[in-house]
Design a protein around this motif. Structure first.
Motif, short mmCIF file in Angstrom:
data_model
loop_
_atom_site.label_atom_id
_atom_site.label_comp_id
_atom_site.label_asym_id
_atom_site.label_seq_id
_atom_site.Cartn_x
_atom_site.Cartn_y
_atom_site.Cartn_z
N ALA A 58 0.87 -1.15 -0.01
CA ALA A 58 -0.11 -0.08 -0.02
C ALA A 58 0.73 1.20 -0.05
O ALA A 58 0.61 2.18 -0.78
N THR A 59 1.80 1.12 0.67
CA THR A 59 2.74 2.41 0.75
C THR A 59 3.44 2.70 -0.41
O THR A 59 3.55 3.74 -1.12
N ALA B 221 0.99 3.88 -3.05
CA ALA B 221 0.35 5.20 -2.65
C ALA B 221 1.31 6.19 -2.91
O ALA B 221 1.04 7.52 -3.47
N ILE C 115 0.37 9.82 -5.11
CA ILE C 115 0.40 10.91 -4.40
C ILE C 115 1.09 11.90 -5.31
O ILE C 115 0.64 13.11 -5.52
N GLN D 200 -8.88 14.31 -7.03
CA GLN D 200 -7.77 13.60 -6.84
C GLN D 200 -8.19 12.33 -7.64
O GLN D 200 -9.19 11.58 -7.50
N SER E 207 -4.71 9.17 -6.58
CA SER E 207 -4.48 9.17 -4.87
C SER E 207 -5.54 8.64 -3.96
O SER E 207 -5.45 8.72 -3.01
N SER E 208 -6.75 8.30 -4.96
CA SER E 208 -7.83 7.90 -3.83
C SER E 208 -7.56 6.64 -3.34
O SER E 208 -6.98 5.71 -3.69
N VAL E 209 -8.26 6.54 -2.15
CA VAL E 209 -7.94 5.02 -1.02
C VAL E 209 -8.49 3.91 -1.99
O VAL E 209 -7.99 2.88 -2.21
N ILE F 159 -6.18 2.90 -4.78
CA ILE F 159 -4.93 2.28 -3.82
C ILE F 159 -5.08 0.68 -3.24
O ILE F 159 -4.62 -0.27 -3.60
N PHE G 264 -4.88 3.30 6.13
CA PHE G 264 -5.67 4.44 5.64
C PHE G 264 -6.84 4.84 6.66
O PHE G 264 -7.76 5.79 6.37
#
Length: 224
Positions: free
Chosen positions: A90-91, A94, A98, A118, A121-123, A126, A202
């Motif tokens: 995830a990191t 992301a 981002i 956005q 970079s939306s959750v 991701i 998140f």
């Protein structure tokens, strides 16, 4: 391999059914936050399962035509995606998304555009990418085994018939791979529904899923 995946799928279905039945005993605890978390989990798990399984047949067909080297690389990537922790995936996903959104926002500020949504970079995006990278092996392995057992004469016949790559996947290979595709959708859906580590990353942004909701209640001793 297919029998083992079928057993895993059956156990997961049984566990989900038990959990659904048990929800009737805690209906007094239903709230807007729980419904929102449940909707987030259902939507993301479904999207990841459908997108990944829809991409696998053209991908495996390309590997079949490209040769053994491309197959080894794809299997290596799938194995590494499962080995890496979900938080690390995830990191890693992301950060560039981002940065891309920040770059686009800077360009839009120069162009004096008042509102810039956005895009990358939306959750949601991701997390769907994390699910696809994390659980792709559950779809890739049974499909690749079944694809290897398909006679190569079908490639020659479809090529002589003038079928494109997409037509081969839809009219020739999908009917043969349909059981494995459905099994992959079910397994990937349940794996996405219970994923906690990446989703918990998140939660600081006010974003909730069903596993993080249950984890928070259990950590606060509020879950009976």
């Amino acid at each position: 391999m297919i029998t083992a995946n079928a057993l895993i799928c059956g156990k997961k279905i049984q566990l989900i059914v038990i959990k659904i039945i048990s929800l009737g005993y805690i209906r007094d605890g239903w709230s807007a936050t729980l419904l929102d978390a449940l909707l987030n989990s259902l939507t993301m798990a479904s999207l990841a399962a459908v997108i990944l399984c829809a991409m696998m047949i053209p991908f495996l067909l390309f590997i079949r035509l490209a040769g053994l080297r491309a197959g080894r690389v794809s299997f290596a990537l799938a194995q590494w995606g499962y080995v890496f922790p979900a938080v690390a995936l995830a990191t890693g996903i992301a950060i560039p998304l981002i940065a891309l959104d920040n770059g686009l926002r800077s360009l839009d500020m120069l162009a004096e555009i008042p509102f810039v949504p956005q895009l990358f970079s939306s959750v949601w995006l991701i997390m769907v990418l994390v699910y696809c990278a994390k659980f792709s092996r559950f779809v890739l392995e049974p499909l690749s085994i079944r694809m290897a057992n398909i006679p190569s004469i079908l490639d020659q016949a479809s090529a002589m018939a003038g079928l494109t790559l997409w037509q081969r996947g839809a009219r020739v290979y999908f009917p043969l791979l349909k059981p494995q595709v459905m099994m992959g959708v079910v397994i990937l859906f349940f794996e996405g529904m219970k994923e906690l580590n990446a989703a918990f990353l998140f939660r600081t942004f006010g974003w909730e899923t069903l596993p993080t909701y249950v984890f928070r209640l259990a950590a606060d001793n509020l879950l009976q």
